[in-house]
Write an enzyme that holds these catalytic residues in place. Structure first.
Site, PDB file in Angstrom:
ATOM      1  N   ASP A 103      -6.807  -0.020  -0.090  1.00  0.00           N
ATOM      2  CA  ASP A 103      -5.529   0.498   0.413  1.00  0.00           C
ATOM      3  C   ASP A 103      -5.662   1.927   0.938  1.00  0.00           C
ATOM      4  O   ASP A 103      -5.150   2.260   2.010  1.00  0.00           O
ATOM      5  CB  ASP A 103      -4.457   0.446  -0.680  1.00  0.00           C
ATOM      6  CG  ASP A 103      -4.016  -0.976  -1.001  1.00  0.00           C
ATOM      7  OD1 ASP A 103      -4.698  -1.924  -0.576  1.00  0.00           O
ATOM      8  OD2 ASP A 103      -2.991  -1.141  -1.683  1.00  0.00           O
ATOM      9  N   GLY A 155       0.790  -1.232   0.000  1.00  0.00           N
ATOM     10  CA  GLY A 155       0.000   0.000   0.000  1.00  0.00           C
ATOM     11  C   GLY A 155       0.815   1.271   0.000  1.00  0.00           C
ATOM     12  O   GLY A 155       0.345   2.308   0.469  1.00  0.00           O
ATOM     13  N   SER A 175       1.704   3.247  -2.499  1.00  0.00           N
ATOM     14  CA  SER A 175       1.137   4.323  -3.333  1.00  0.00           C
ATOM     15  C   SER A 175      -0.083   4.946  -2.660  1.00  0.00           C
ATOM     16  O   SER A 175      -0.304   6.154  -2.738  1.00  0.00           O
ATOM     17  CB  SER A 175       0.766   3.799  -4.723  1.00  0.00           C
ATOM     18  OG  SER A 175      -0.283   2.865  -4.652  1.00  0.00           O
TER      19      SER A 175
END
Length: 400
Positions: free
Chosen positions: A208, A148, A150
């Protein structure tokens, strides 16, 4: 608000791991995602008048632009900026051309620059002028490892830009070291972070960025995201085998196996689903700082699910080795994410001796793996005073 952030503030957001349900979630089953206390940090300061600067030392990005040229670009492409509407291909093409990013470039530096430009222009179009800001972002999370990274970046950007544009408050009071936003403000942060994730990934699930925003743990099934009522903080080892893998190829392999042997594979998916649901019940019953007797059932879930994931065909010799190494120290592990290499998590019950943890870490590193001792169930996006950050984070942010 301006007075507070003029002295400089930092925003952080956690990464994420899937505890149970990877691959089964693609076929409508429950997955549990939890916040990982390896975090991405963003330092926010006023920029030179009329300039926007972004520095991402982890991916080699250092860019700056004049606010008038950003305003002009925004005017050309602003028709569809909305927190509920996907970035259009035309907008992204215009941003690529403006930033000198080649069509089809998909390196983390190109995608991070693109996401920054989109979010800066879209948020300022809705809430005010293009701000003169100086932003540095650094992460404890490795990129491309399914943790996660990004989304944590997108959540930090959304919170910082929304705060500077006055769309959300600056909740940090004089003398405080950390603060969090209201539920309504977190929803706005999450919506814009999702747009940043769309720039980077095209069609993300939204899990995310939701974990990065709210922290704790979330249940995900067939597009519906539900926060767990409460979740304990659990110590883990997170190990990156550094074996590269293609999520797309692994997902396709599982699908093929299910089509070929439905009577065998569908019960495996049902069992993974049951593990996710049972684990959710156990986590919601556990106190904030659970004692050792809560752990044996969680460890059994890890062992059973790891076998199931091998049956689905997403195991790897590196992951088998990792599980053997941790088992030799009395610890239980399973892959997290796509499998085929990638990362695994190992539970550390509170009565695990520091010597056993250290020995396990040394043995894992001797296999060529990278290993972190960290926690799951971490808090979501958080505002910090710069003085409250640890020395390593401060050093990186101040050097850039």
């Amino acid at each position: 608000m301006v007075a507070m952030w003029e002295r400089g503030l930092a925003v952080s957001a956690p990464g994420k791991v899937i505890v149970h349900g990877e691959h089964a979630v693609v076929h409508g089953k429950v997955a549990l995602a939890v916040a990982l206390d390896l975090r991405t940090f963003l330092r926010l300061r006023p920029g030179a008048e009329g300039r926007v600067r972004v520095c991402l030392p982890g991916v080699g990005v250092q860019r700056s632009w004049d606010t008038p040229e950003l305003r002009a670009l925004r005017g050309r492409i602003a028709a569809d900026f909305e927190e509920s509407k996907s970035p259009s291909l035309e907008q992204l093409d215009a941003l690529r051309e403006f930033a000198g990013i080649a069509a089809g470039a998909s390196g983390p530096d190109s995608l991070a620059t693109l996401a920054f430009l989109y979010m800066c222009l879209a948020i300022s179009a809705k809430y005010g002028d293009v701000p003169s800001v100086d932003i540095v972002v650094w992460s404890e999370l490795p990129t491309g490892a399914g943790l996660g990274s990004s989304a944590a970046y997108a959540v930090c950007l959304a919170a910082a830009l929304l705060m500077v544009c006055g769309a959300i408050s600056c909740p940090l009071q004089e003398g405080e070291s950390t603060a969090r936003w209201t539920e309504e403000e977190l929803t706005v942060i999450n919506n814009w972070a999702f747009q940043g994730e769309r720039v980077i990934h095209g069609n993300p699930s939204g899990v995310d960025n939701a974990v990065g925003t709210w922290g704790g743990a979330l249940r995900y099934q067939a597009g519906k995201i539900t926060p767990l009522r409460r979740v304990p903080t659990l110590r883990i080892l997170l190990t990156n085998t550094k074996v590269p893998r293609s999520t797309k190829v692994l997902v396709a392999g599982v699908k093929e196996k299910i089509l070929k042997f439905p009577a065998i594979m569908n019960p495996v998916l049902d069992s993974i689903d049951a593990i996710s649901q049972e684990c959710q019940s156990v986590l919601e019953e556990m106190p904030a700082n659970p004692s050792p007797e809560y752990y044996p059932v969680l460890e059994e879930f890890f062992d059973i699910n790891q076998h199931h994931l091998n049956v689905l065909g997403v195991g790897h010799p590196s992951l088998d080795r990792l599980c053997q190494v941790t088992a030799s120290h009395g610890l239980h592990s399973k892959l997290t994410g796509a499998g085929g290499g990638g990362c695994a998590i190992t539970l550390l019950p509170p009565d695990t001796s520091p010597l056993a943890v250290e020995a396990a870490k040394q043995d894992l590193c001797a296999c060529g793996f990278e290993c972190w001792e960290t926690k799951i169930g971490a808090p979501g996006v958080t505002l910090h005073s710069l003085s409250s950050l640890n020395t390593q984070v401060l050093h990186v942010l101040s050097q850039s």
